[in-house]
Enzyme design. Sequence first.
Site, mmCIF file in Angstrom:
data_model
loop_
_atom_site.group_PDB
_atom_site.id
_atom_site.type_symbol
_atom_site.label_atom_id
_atom_site.label_comp_id
_atom_site.label_asym_id
_atom_site.label_seq_id
_atom_site.Cartn_x
_atom_site.Cartn_y
_atom_site.Cartn_z
ATOM 1 N N ARG A 42 -26.705 -4.939 2.085
ATOM 2 C CA ARG A 42 -25.563 -5.272 2.946
ATOM 3 C C ARG A 42 -25.330 -6.779 2.944
ATOM 4 O O ARG A 42 -24.207 -7.259 2.900
ATOM 5 C CB ARG A 42 -25.756 -4.757 4.377
ATOM 6 C CG ARG A 42 -24.581 -5.148 5.242
ATOM 7 C CD ARG A 42 -24.533 -4.631 6.678
ATOM 8 N NE ARG A 42 -25.643 -3.883 7.167
ATOM 9 C CZ ARG A 42 -26.719 -4.431 7.779
ATOM 10 N NH1 ARG A 42 -26.792 -5.734 7.954
ATOM 11 N NH2 ARG A 42 -27.677 -3.655 8.208
ATOM 12 N N TYR A 95 2.093 -8.917 5.444
ATOM 13 C CA TYR A 95 1.670 -7.572 5.040
ATOM 14 C C TYR A 95 1.568 -6.663 6.281
ATOM 15 O O TYR A 95 1.029 -7.076 7.315
ATOM 16 C CB TYR A 95 0.312 -7.673 4.326
ATOM 17 C CG TYR A 95 -0.297 -6.339 3.986
ATOM 18 C CD1 TYR A 95 0.282 -5.511 3.031
ATOM 19 C CD2 TYR A 95 -1.443 -5.903 4.628
ATOM 20 C CE1 TYR A 95 -0.273 -4.286 2.726
ATOM 21 C CE2 TYR A 95 -2.010 -4.674 4.322
ATOM 22 C CZ TYR A 95 -1.416 -3.868 3.371
ATOM 23 O OH TYR A 95 -1.963 -2.652 3.074
ATOM 24 N N ASP A 173 -3.399 -15.755 2.269
ATOM 25 C CA ASP A 173 -3.560 -14.466 1.604
ATOM 26 C C ASP A 173 -2.928 -14.611 0.217
ATOM 27 O O ASP A 173 -1.710 -14.755 0.091
ATOM 28 C CB ASP A 173 -2.869 -13.376 2.438
ATOM 29 C CG ASP A 173 -3.032 -11.981 1.835
ATOM 30 O OD1 ASP A 173 -3.171 -11.867 0.600
ATOM 31 O OD2 ASP A 173 -2.998 -10.995 2.602
ATOM 32 N N LYS A 198 -5.535 -5.013 -5.550
ATOM 33 C CA LYS A 198 -4.283 -5.232 -6.277
ATOM 34 C C LYS A 198 -4.577 -5.855 -7.646
ATOM 35 O O LYS A 198 -5.281 -5.271 -8.427
ATOM 36 C CB LYS A 198 -3.348 -6.070 -5.407
ATOM 37 C CG LYS A 198 -3.297 -5.618 -3.926
ATOM 38 C CD LYS A 198 -2.703 -4.239 -3.714
ATOM 39 C CE LYS A 198 -2.925 -3.678 -2.314
ATOM 40 N NZ LYS A 198 -2.477 -4.489 -1.204
HETATM 41 C C1 LIG Z 1 -2.851 -4.580 0.207
HETATM 42 C C2 LIG Z 1 -2.793 -5.872 0.919
HETATM 43 C C3 LIG Z 1 -3.715 -6.189 1.921
HETATM 44 C C4 LIG Z 1 -4.763 -5.205 2.411
HETATM 45 O O1 LIG Z 1 -5.673 -4.869 1.435
HETATM 46 P P1 LIG Z 1 -6.440 -3.441 1.327
HETATM 47 O O2 LIG Z 1 -7.287 -3.633 0.133
HETATM 48 O O3 LIG Z 1 -5.400 -2.396 1.185
HETATM 49 O O4 LIG Z 1 -7.219 -3.284 2.595
HETATM 50 C C5 LIG Z 1 -3.632 -7.441 2.505
HETATM 51 N N1 LIG Z 1 -2.692 -8.330 2.143
HETATM 52 C C6 LIG Z 1 -1.774 -8.067 1.200
HETATM 53 C C7 LIG Z 1 -0.749 -9.096 0.839
HETATM 54 C C8 LIG Z 1 -1.793 -6.818 0.554
HETATM 55 O O5 LIG Z 1 -0.857 -6.550 -0.370
#
Ligand SMILES: *Cc1c(COP(=O)(O)O)cnc(C)c1O
Length: 387
Positions: A42, A95, A173, A198
């Site tokens: 962990r 988001y 982000d 992504k």
């Molecule tokens: C998908 C996404 C998230 C969240 O990520 P997960 O892996 O789905 O938890 C956060 N910020 C952006 C810009 C995203 O596209």
Amino acid sequence: MRGLTAGMNVDTQHNAVVPPIYLSTNYGFDGLEGRPPIDYSRGGNPTRNQLGEALATLEGGAGGTITSSGMSAITLLVEALVPIGGHVIAPHDCYGGTWRLLDTWAGTGRLTVDWVDETDLSALGAALTTCEDGPVHTDLVWIETPSNPLLRITDIATVSRLAHAQGAAVVADNTFCSPLLQRPLEFGADFVTASDTKFINGHSDVIGGSVVSATAEGAEKIKYLANVIGVTASPFDSWLTLRGLRTLDARLRVHAENTGRIVEMLTGHPAVTAVHWPGLPDHPGHRLAQKQQDGPGSLLSFELDGGIDAVRRFLDGLRGFTLAESLGGVESLVCHPFTMTHAAMSERAKADAGVTESMIRMSVGIEPAEDLLACLHEALERAGGIS
Ligand SMILES: *Cc1c(COP(=O)(O)O)cnc(C)c1O
């Protein structure tokens, strides 16, 4: 680019070219005083650490922590940076999951949040509060650029400067760009986070996230708290993500080529009333994107003439693009933010963010461009057929 090959050719036991995966949850002590560098998975895991180091290298940061999802990375950052009752400024068009998390915590009294159009620097300045203004000062300014789904561009350097002047931490982000197209730490952000689900993994088969910190102290704090809360990623997910990362540069080049051709078709089509993509000279963030990004990216949105009915005609029988949430994978996707990714937002919040019913967001994949263009042409003719 060093990070793309992180962990390769380092196995001393068998000279394995590709790093082995360490699934073991625990590691033996060498006597009472002999705590191993990694004792329990962990807190630390050799495979996950390799991915963390790779992303830290690519982002130009001091250390990386890999989490079980993008949302758990965001949760981790808020826990690390915002005390109970603290103040957060977040983009009004962030988001949907980030919006829901902060809105939920605002509802329970965990924190207060102001939703701001961060492309409007005077609005940001007005929302930033210091200790002199009252009992609450801003703890965290959240940046997401380009934004979703309008691809608005926020000036990372200026927002970071304004936030730091008031003593607030800055998180960017970087999901939409990945470190190959944008490195927010270079522009002054304190932390960069991403949904590795992504572009970083890129194959739509892992949910994952990451936090890279500008300073060693920041990295240590995040690593400690990730173990405390228990949000770290599994070794297998980390290994798959590291594998996906190897091709990030190659994938981005095909994403970019396909996106350029699709934008060209969309902007010239009579069924399309608007195209939002920072690569277009008339996009409000075009120049800023040129300054802080190494390319406009492969996310775009467009609006159809004829509202929701045109959207239905476009989607009904659409080939080549899957109607699905998510983005950044090898496959081309479309989504309808109003009813899908941004459905959790209130009508008011959607209106403020510019998410309309006639809008389609596209994540352009790496399929042969000719196929994508043919499918798109067919769908646009159908969408424009009856108006
Ligand atoms: C998908 C996404 C998230 C969240 O990520 P997960 O892996 O789905 O938890 C956060 N910020 C952006 C810009 C995203 O596209």
